[in-house]
Design an enzyme around this catalytic site. Structure first.
Site, PDB file in Angstrom:
ATOM      1  N   TYR A  73       6.169  -3.426  28.048  1.00 10.90           N
ATOM      2  CA  TYR A  73       5.222  -1.957  27.459  1.00 10.90           C
ATOM      3  C   TYR A  73       6.302  -0.980  27.025  1.00 10.90           C
ATOM      4  CZ  TYR A  73       2.098   1.979  27.236  1.00 10.90           C
ATOM      5  OH  TYR A  73       1.084   2.742  26.748  1.00 10.90           O
ATOM      6  N   PHE A 125      -3.194   6.375  -3.405  1.00 14.62           N
ATOM      7  CA  PHE A 125      -3.974   4.973  -2.918  1.00 14.62           C
ATOM      8  C   PHE A 125      -4.650   5.774  -1.801  1.00 14.62           C
ATOM      9  CE2 PHE A 125      -3.687   1.560  -0.255  1.00 14.62           C
ATOM     10  CZ  PHE A 125      -4.208   0.674  -0.580  1.00 14.62           C
ATOM     11  N   THR A 126      -6.161   4.407  -1.414  1.00 19.23           N
ATOM     12  CA  THR A 126      -7.128   4.454  -1.000  1.00 19.23           C
ATOM     13  C   THR A 126      -7.275   5.220   0.554  1.00 19.23           C
ATOM     14  OG1 THR A 126      -7.249   2.090  -0.715  1.00 19.23           O
ATOM     15  CG2 THR A 126      -8.644   3.102  -2.733  1.00 19.23           C
ATOM     16  N   ASP A 216       6.148   6.088   0.012  1.00 20.91           N
ATOM     17  CA  ASP A 216       5.808   4.923   0.175  1.00 20.91           C
ATOM     18  C   ASP A 216       6.540   3.271   0.057  1.00 20.91           C
ATOM     19  OD1 ASP A 216       4.046   2.825   0.795  1.00 20.91           O
ATOM     20  OD2 ASP A 216       1.813   3.638  -0.223  1.00 20.91           O
ATOM     21  N   LYS A 259       3.469  -6.138   3.297  1.00 23.19           N
ATOM     22  CA  LYS A 259       3.686  -6.730   2.291  1.00 23.19           C
ATOM     23  C   LYS A 259       4.952  -7.788   1.524  1.00 23.19           C
ATOM     24  CE  LYS A 259      -0.126  -3.292   1.276  1.00 23.19           C
ATOM     25  NZ  LYS A 259      -0.788  -3.057   2.527  1.00 23.19           N
ATOM     26  N   ARG A 384     -10.896  -2.610  -8.745  1.00 15.81           N
ATOM     27  CA  ARG A 384     -10.054  -1.073  -8.345  1.00 15.81           C
ATOM     28  C   ARG A 384     -10.206  -0.975  -9.623  1.00 15.81           C
ATOM     29  NH1 ARG A 384      -6.679  -1.233  -3.769  1.00 15.81           N
ATOM     30  NH2 ARG A 384      -9.182  -1.155  -3.261  1.00 15.81           N
ATOM     31  N   PHE A 451     -15.365   0.481  -0.604  1.00 13.49           N
ATOM     32  CA  PHE A 451     -15.224  -0.282  -1.344  1.00 13.49           C
ATOM     33  C   PHE A 451     -15.308  -1.473  -0.313  1.00 13.49           C
ATOM     34  CE2 PHE A 451     -10.968  -0.595  -0.319  1.00 13.49           C
ATOM     35  CZ  PHE A 451     -10.728   0.621   0.040  1.00 13.49           C
TER      36      PHE A 451
HETATM   37  N1  F0G Z   1       0.484   2.448   0.678  1.00 12.29           N
HETATM   38  C1  F0G Z   1       0.199   1.011  -0.387  1.00 12.29           C
HETATM   39  C2  F0G Z   1       0.688   1.503  -1.563  1.00 12.29           C
HETATM   40  C3  F0G Z   1      -1.380  -0.313   0.139  1.00 12.29           C
HETATM   41  O1  F0G Z   1      -1.203  -1.277  -0.557  1.00 12.29           O
HETATM   42  C4  F0G Z   1      -1.652  -0.730   1.171  1.00 12.29           C
HETATM   43  C5  F0G Z   1      -2.445  -1.190   1.617  1.00 12.29           C
HETATM   44  C6  F0G Z   1      -1.339   1.282   2.327  1.00 12.29           C
HETATM   45  C7  F0G Z   1      -0.092   1.625   2.158  1.00 12.29           C
HETATM   46  C8  F0G Z   1      -1.860   0.839   3.310  1.00 12.29           C
HETATM   47  O2  F0G Z   1      -1.334  -0.338   4.046  1.00 12.29           O
HETATM   48  O3  F0G Z   1      -2.930  -1.805   4.799  1.00 12.29           O
HETATM   49  O4  F0G Z   1      -0.882  -1.763   6.084  1.00 12.29           O
HETATM   50  O5  F0G Z   1      -3.092   0.457   6.457  1.00 12.29           O
HETATM   51  N2  F0G Z   1      -2.915  -1.655   0.407  1.00 12.29           N
HETATM   52  C9  F0G Z   1      -3.822  -3.195   0.883  1.00 12.29           C
HETATM   53  C10 F0G Z   1      -3.987  -3.502  -0.474  1.00 12.29           C
HETATM   54  C11 F0G Z   1      -4.551  -2.930   1.742  1.00 12.29           C
HETATM   55  O6  F0G Z   1      -5.358  -4.678  -0.464  1.00 12.29           O
HETATM   56  O7  F0G Z   1      -4.052  -3.566  -1.226  1.00 12.29           O
HETATM   57  P1  F0G Z   1      -2.670  -1.238   5.215  1.00 12.29           P
END
Ligand code: F0G
Length: 459
Positions: A73, A125-126, A216, A259, A384, A451
């Site tokens: 842990y 980014f979303t 990022d 990624k 997108r 989305f």
């Molecule tokens: N920043 C970027 C540039 C991303 O592309 C993503 C996720 C995140 C942050 C968030 O990271 O999913 O590990 O919580 N992108 C995915 C996509 C969901 O399909 O583009 P996460």
């Protein structure tokens, strides 16, 4: 022998069968999913290009490392392997592990943003913008205009527009800007890189004003590749070194390890300032897990530590990764389908506003095109465009982003060139029959990050 092509620097040791579907099965599946590819069952998908996130194939070394996971842990050995990997490869000394990227974005936003603050960024980014707004901040787009033009062939469409940034600082005051969020290989712009020069200049400008630079760095390796092949002076520099230099122009980073890092789950917040790291650690224990695992198991951290080293061990890895994306992009271009150019690092982005010029943006052309591609072949992409962009929190109106795209995202080390040929053939068939594709309207619209779970019907 000199290599001539980008062929994969690995061979296949294990295979996973995938199901071929019939047109009527796909018709039923897409209706069941409310025309949202996020709601399809993966069993009903033939070639899954929804995302490059958490979909990579791990190496034998990563699977081997998983057996060595220390599931303690507190103070897990696997955590310290991860700390060393991040320090060696990215150059950050303070590591806060999280379950994935958005966990790191949450912590970072909470420790730095006060209500009323403004956070500039090179396109949103979303999830990143969600957490900035959730902490009471407002996102301000300072990316260069070319990033919003699919046909512009600017080599660094991820660049920060330094004039826009200076004007924003003058307008709101540096004390209202805790940090700038600089994304590497900007996802929403089509996987487009920022140049080293622009990053350096952004860092210098921010330092003059006491503004932190937070990367990022989710796709920083892919960005490093584009710097190597496009920016003068970097031709002979290794990806590993370029990555270290990218990070040197920042005060910290959030990373979704799903990624570049070649794992199926995981992420981290990395910082330089020990005081800031202390604040982050006191939050991570409330939201993610103890500060030595942050939501990952010991074996996850082992796979991640190994993946981080593997992604830069040779330049061949990223060359083949982006080579495959370019192969698909060039095939689609040859058909005459408009895509974002230059071809990006993690996927091919089709310009749905041109392909479906007969559908108004209020009726979501990119969503409709994504569904049409699935119907044709079982290939799953992602919208997108206007659906992803959501509503403006002030006016409540649908945002009308300039980019209305279908993203075909390539998992790392998963599909073959023959799969890419099948995808291109499907795009060609859908393109030929595009006049028959109809727009969509919501039957269910979630309030946040709509989305992911929205449902639609054809109009
Ligand atoms: N920043 C970027 C540039 C991303 O592309 C993503 C996720 C995140 C942050 C968030 O990271 O999913 O590990 O919580 N992108 C995915 C996509 C969901 O399909 O583009 P996460």
């Amino acid at each position: 022998m000199e290599r001539r092509s980008w062929a994969e620097p690995y061979k296949i040791k294990m295979v996973e069968p995938i199901k071929m579907t019939t047109p009527s099965e796909r018709e039923a599946a897409v209706a069941e999913a409310g025309f949202n590819t996020f709601l399809l069952k993966s069993e009903d998908v033939y070639i899954d290009l929804l995302t490059d996130s958490g979909t990579s194939a791990m190496s034998d070394a990563q699977w081997g490392a998983m057996m060595m996971g220390d599931e303690a842990y507190a103070g897990s050995r696997s955590f310290y392997r991860l700390v060393d990997a991040v320090s060696d490869v990215y150059g950050y000394e303070e590591l806060i592990p999280t379950h994935q990227g958005r966990g790191a974005e949450h912590i970072l936003s909470q420790i730095l943003i006060k209500p009323g603050d403004v956070i500039p960024g090179n396109m949103y980014f979303t999830t990143t913008r969600f957490h900035q707004e959730y902490a009471g901040g407002r996102f301000a787009d300072v990316i260069i205009d070319e990033a919003h033009l699919p046909a512009s062939t600017h080599e660094f469409k991820g660049n920060v527009d330094l004039t826009k940034l200076s004007e924003l600082i003058d307008e709101v005051g540096a004390d209202k800007i805790p940090y700038i969020s600089v994304e590497t290989n900007v996802n929403m712009a089509g996987g487009q890189p920022i140049s080293m020069q622009n990053l350096r200049e952004t860092y210098e400008l921010c330092k003059q004003h006491g503004i932190l630079v937070m990367l990022d760095a989710t796709r920083a390796v892919e960005n490093a590749y584009f710097i190597k092949v496009r920016e003068a002076g970097y031709e002979d520099v290794s990806i590993a070194k370029i990555l270290r230099e990218i990070c040197s122009y920042s005060d910290g980073a959030t990373v979704s390890s799903k990624k570049d890092n070649l794992v199926n789950i995981g992420g981290f917040l990395a910082l330089r300032d020990p005081d800031l790291a202390r604040k982050a650690r006191s939050l991570v224990v409330a939201f993610e897990g103890l500060h030595t695992y942050g939501g990952m198991s010991g074996r996850d951290m082992e796979a991640l530590a190994t993946g981080i080293r593997e992604m830069v061990a040779t330049d061949d890895h990223v060359r083949a990764r982006i080579g495959q994306v370019e192969y698909l992009g060039n095939r689609i271009l040859k058909i005459g389908v408009p895509i974002v150019q230059p071809i990006g690092g993690h996927g091919v982005f089709i310009d749905a506003s041109l392909v479906l010029a007969h559908i108004d943006q209020e009726l979501f052309p990119a969503q409709a095109l994504t569904a049409a591609i699935y119907r044709d072949s079982g290939v799953r992409g992602m919208e997108r465009g206007a659906v992803s962009a959501g509503r403006d929190p002030l006016t409540g109106l649908n945002r009308r982003p300039k980019l209305e795209l279908v993203r075909l995202t390539l998992p790392r080390r998963v599909y073959t060139q023959a799969h890419m040929d099948v995808v291109a053939e499907s795009i060609e068939a859908v393109y030929e029959n595009r006049a028959a594709i109809r727009g969509l309207r919501f039957t269910y619209e979630p309030e946040d990050l709509r989305f992911f779970q929205a449902r639609f019907e054809e109009v």
